[in-house]
Every structure is written in structure tokens, then in C-alpha cells.
Design a protein around this motif. Sequence first.
Motif, mmCIF file in Angstrom:
data_model
loop_
_atom_site.group_PDB
_atom_site.id
_atom_site.type_symbol
_atom_site.label_atom_id
_atom_site.label_comp_id
_atom_site.label_asym_id
_atom_site.label_seq_id
_atom_site.Cartn_x
_atom_site.Cartn_y
_atom_site.Cartn_z
ATOM 1 N N SER A 245 0.787 -1.166 -0.047
ATOM 2 C CA SER A 245 0.103 -0.074 -0.076
ATOM 3 C C SER A 245 0.839 1.021 -0.010
ATOM 4 C CB SER A 245 -1.034 0.134 1.142
ATOM 5 O OG SER A 245 -1.781 -1.131 1.082
ATOM 6 N N SER A 246 2.077 1.160 0.729
ATOM 7 C CA SER A 246 2.932 2.329 0.907
ATOM 8 C C SER A 246 3.322 2.543 -0.684
ATOM 9 C CB SER A 246 4.185 1.978 1.725
ATOM 10 O OG SER A 246 3.762 1.671 2.972
ATOM 11 N N ASN A 249 0.761 4.221 -2.843
ATOM 12 C CA ASN A 249 0.739 5.675 -2.511
ATOM 13 C C ASN A 249 1.777 6.625 -3.007
ATOM 14 O OD1 ASN A 249 -1.791 5.066 -1.159
ATOM 15 N ND2 ASN A 249 -0.611 5.057 1.067
ATOM 16 N N GLN A 253 1.463 9.354 -5.529
ATOM 17 C CA GLN A 253 1.677 10.497 -5.062
ATOM 18 C C GLN A 253 0.410 11.020 -4.135
ATOM 19 O OE1 GLN A 253 3.381 12.056 -8.698
ATOM 20 N NE2 GLN A 253 5.033 12.732 -7.441
ATOM 21 N N GLU A 255 -2.276 9.763 -0.858
ATOM 22 C CA GLU A 255 -2.776 8.633 0.397
ATOM 23 C C GLU A 255 -3.713 7.879 -0.108
ATOM 24 O OE1 GLU A 255 -0.474 8.074 2.986
ATOM 25 O OE2 GLU A 255 0.535 9.563 1.738
ATOM 26 N N VAL A 256 -3.693 7.071 -1.125
ATOM 27 C CA VAL A 256 -4.917 6.394 -1.647
ATOM 28 C C VAL A 256 -5.440 5.202 -0.783
ATOM 29 C CG1 VAL A 256 -5.839 5.280 -3.639
ATOM 30 C CG2 VAL A 256 -4.131 7.040 -4.094
ATOM 31 N N GLN A 272 -5.925 2.554 -8.402
ATOM 32 C CA GLN A 272 -5.623 4.097 -8.601
ATOM 33 C C GLN A 272 -5.026 3.959 -10.150
ATOM 34 O OE1 GLN A 272 -6.525 6.649 -6.976
ATOM 35 N NE2 GLN A 272 -5.340 8.209 -8.155
ATOM 36 N N ASP A 285 -3.572 -2.389 -5.678
ATOM 37 C CA ASP A 285 -3.308 -2.739 -4.340
ATOM 38 C C ASP A 285 -3.955 -3.839 -3.879
ATOM 39 O OD1 ASP A 285 -1.824 -2.930 -2.066
ATOM 40 O OD2 ASP A 285 -2.881 -1.449 -1.112
#
Length: 483
Positions: A245-246, A249, A253, A255-256, A272, A285
Motif C-alpha cells: 500500500s505504501s 501511495n 503521490q 494517500e490512496v 488508482q 493494491d
Amino acid sequence: MLPRHDEPIAAIATAPGRGAVGIVRLSGRGLAALHGPLFGRPLRPRHAHYGPFLAADGSALDHGIALWFPAPHSYTGEDVLELQAHGGPVLLQLLLQRCLDAAAETDPATGRPRVPGLRLAQPGEFTERAFLNGKLDLAQAEAVADLIDASTEAAARSAARSLSGAFSQAVEALRDDLVQLRMLVEATLDFPEEDIDFLREADAAGQLARLQARLDDVLARTRQGALLREGMHVVIAGQPNAGKSSLLNALAQAEVAIVTPIAGTTRDVVQQSIQIHGVPLHVIDTAGLRDGDGVDEVERIGIARAWQRIESADAVLFVHDLSRAHDPHYASADAAIRAQLAARLAARVPVIDVWNKADAVGDASSDSEGSPDAGGHDRNGIRLSARTGAGLEALRQRLLQAVGWTGATPEGLFSARQRHVQALHRVRAHLTAAQAQLASPAPALELLAEELRLAHEALGTITGAFGADDLLGVIFSRFCIGK
Ligand SMILES: Nc1nc2c(c(=O)[nH]1)N(C=O)[C@@H](CNc1ccc(C(=O)N[C@@H](CCC(=O)O)C(=O)O)cc1)CN2
Ligand SMILES: Nc1nc2c(ncn2[C@@H]2O[C@H](COP(=O)(O)OP(=O)(O)OP(=O)(O)O)[C@@H](O)[C@H]2O)c(=O)[nH]1
Ligand SMILES: [K+]
Ligand SMILES: [Mg+2]
């Protein structure tokens, strides 16, 4: 019932909503009969006329610019009449209705409606007529929609190139070569005294090989064109807490996805859409892959969904936690996932190893030290930190490479669709079968001729030289109204 192609059509051609200018466009036969009632005077072909747009009682609904393109010199190849008015939705509806009414009015001279059968256009119907009247081929007509839908500069530039015929010309050049070859083979069939030696002398095999090579070049560029339009699906997979997940994100760019130190944070699939240098990618993700105790029902469902997404991926990012990579339990769980990936993915789907948390393992930056996987995957692996962003650009480049993006400038590119890629694959399969015939000790010339004919037909579906009506329906119904 299918709409009839001989009926005149009308639509608001500009986007819904308010705008500085709005256009009502008509196409069909005999539209000159509307000049009098709508403008009070005849229009000169291909000239801009400023003046009132007249209501039935002779008052002005608006003042605007009228354009008249008599057939066949128009976008559709039919008579085209345009009313360029102020861009208010109510006004444009009024003008559209006024055109329909004026068309239905009885012409005192003939006692018949001025323009019999004028009706509202279906989505894509103007462009469909341009295709049916030979103004555009099918690939160009598709490029019209792709140009309107383009979401990146690269996509818009390449769609404009396809619209001006860059893709169609590449396909036609292949077709010309194929026709040459077919003529050679058909001649051999028609004149029994000509035989296989005749084909050998004419170097049919060489011609076929060169055609195959040119096809591969067009196929590669078509695949890129389709990629530009559709984007590819990149699935992030790996054990819990690897930093998937990091990584999403960091790539997005934003914080999805939720990031916590708790293993099993992500359960639902998080998607995303991003761009890498103008290339659209859909990054997905997924829940961390693990089994055994401590996996509750929600997480189990999440893991099942993760595998579903992995199986339909165009590329997989297999994320590993570098700070735990030397732990034998961790390494063996990674090995089990790797085996599963190999079993479930098609061979053409690239798996890119991402060694995450490089910041946490100090500067043991030589690859042999830091990337402990001994399976030969290191060379293509990427070492990075989702936290600091170090190594992210290398991953972006690696992703573009994995999806076959050669970084060609938009000038060398054209837009295309999966439909075109599939058609070229069919062409390729038939050419390969033809090559096999030609290479065999006793070639069956009828089969050779048939494979070449099928290749020709598959190629023709791209530009619409061969094709079924239902295909046209599918293509044009996805346009917007008025296009
Ligand atoms: N106002 C307006 N702008 C528009 C369009 C339109 O229909 N109306 N277009 C609609 O998509 C695009 C332009 N496409 C067009 C394509 C061909 C012809 C045309 O008249 N072709 C004739 C003459 C060619 C020539 O003079 O060289 C022909 O092909 O015979 C017009 C517009 C974008 N802008
Ligand atoms: N030091 C360091 N920590 C990181 C890095 N990337 C992620 N982390 C940390 O690792 C932990 C797990 O990160 P997530 O992004 O939630 O991991 P995940 O793979 O999505 O985990 P699940 O959704 O639970 O499978 C969090 O505490 C992150 O802050 C990194 O590059 N460096
Ligand atoms: K986590
Ligand atoms: Mg997660």
C-alpha cells in the motif's frame, strides 16, 4: 430496429452544458431546402454567414454563423448544415427543434415536407456516415472517438496521427505486400503448368518472411498505441506488511490506501490510475498473501480477490520487505508465492521483484548483498524505499519497459485498440501457417492460398474493408451524440 442510413439526421454537436459557442449540425440529402426557412436566404457553399436564425414566425431565435457544406465535400460526405449559435443548452434545444419543425413543414412548391424524415442522430452516426461514404476508414473513425476521449497529451497526439491516417497507411502497406504474394500464389494455382518451382524462383518464402517482419514491427507499434489508449493493469502483490500500500501511495503521490504496521491492513482491492511519462497505468493494491492461523474470514476473502486480480494482470509487482528477507520463514513464504505466481500467470506477464524498505537496511546497496533472492530474479529486480522515494524512478522506467514502451516520441506513434492488436495477431497466425506450408517438402498450394486469403481478410477488418455490421454497431454506439 437499426437506424436507416438514408435518413437526414440532426444533433447538438457541442458538449452538453453552457459554452461560449454551441453548434447544431445536420447531415443528409436535400438540406438546402432549409436555408430559406432558417436563414431567409440561400447559403454559399463553404462560406461563413452571419445572421439571424429564424423562428417559425420570422423572429430571431439567435444571431450566429451558418455553414453550408453541400455533398460530397463535407465531413460525412452528405450535405452538412451547421448553425453555430451561442452556447446555451436551452437555446440549442430550441434551434434543434426548429430545424426538425422546418424540415417537417410542407413545402408549398412540392406539397411535401421540405426535408422528409429528418430525425435526431444516434451516438456516432455522423462519423459512421463519414465511414460509410468513404471519408474515413474504420481505424480513422475509431481515432475520432479516441481523440475526443484522450486523457493524456501522448494519447491525444497519437490519436490525431491515427485520424490523419498514419495507422491506416501502415496497415495498407502490409496489405499491398500481401496482395502481391497472393497474386503470385493464385497464379500458380490457376496455371497448372506453373508449380512449386515457380514459387521458389519468385522467392515466395523470402517475400513472406519480409512481410512477417514488417507485420511484427506494425504489431509492436499497434500494441503501444493500444496501451496509450487503454492503460495496463499493474497488480501489486506480496506478503503482508511488505509495503504494497505504501508503494501504491508513492506511485500515485497520494494517500490512496491505508498504511499501518498491522499485517493484514488491506483487504479490499484498491485501484488508482496514474501516468508514467504520459502512459496511463491502472495500479492495483491487494491484500497481503498468507495462509495459516490468524487469517480471519474478511482477510481470506481479500486474499482470494488478490489472486483474481493477479490472474488478470498485465504485469505484477512482487513486493518484498528487505529488512526481513534474510529470515528463512519469510524467504520460504516468498518462494511459495513465487511458485504460485508462476503457476497462475501466463508466461508473457512480467513479474517485477520490488525490494522495499531499502532505507531500513542501511547502505548495503550492492545488489548481491541487498537482494537475497538467488533465483536469478535480481537482475531485473528494483531496490527502493516507498517511504523515501529512493529507487522509485527506476521502477517507473522498469514498468514502461515491461509494458513494451520503447519511449518513442509521439511523432512516431499512432493510437490503436485491442481490436486492432487481435486482428494483427490473427494475421500473424495465418502467415505463420502459410510459412509452414511453403517450407514443407510437398506444399499444399490450396492451403497456402487459403491462409494468405484469411490473413488478408483479418487485415481488412482493421480498416473496415472486411467487416460485419454488428462490429460497426459496437464501435459507433460508444461515441457521443452529435459526433
Ligand atoms: N464546425 C466544425 N468544426 C469541426 C468539425 C465539424 O464538423 N464542424 N469536425 C468534425 O468532425 C472536425 C473537422 N473535420 C472535418 C472534416 C472534413 C470536413 C470537410 O468539409 N471535408 C470535405 C472537404 C475537404 C477539403 O476541403 O479539403 C471533404 O472531405 O470533401 C470538414 C470538417 C473538427 N472541427
Ligand atoms: N522503513 C520503511 N518502512 C516502510 C516502507 N514501506 C512501508 N513501510 C512500513 O511497513 C508497514 C506496512 O506497510 P503497508 O504499506 O501497510 O504494507 P502492506 O504490504 O500494504 O501491508 P498489508 O496491506 O497489511 O498486506 C508500515 O508500517 C509502513 O510504514 C519503507 O520503504 N521503509
Ligand atoms: K500493513
Ligand atoms: Mg496494504
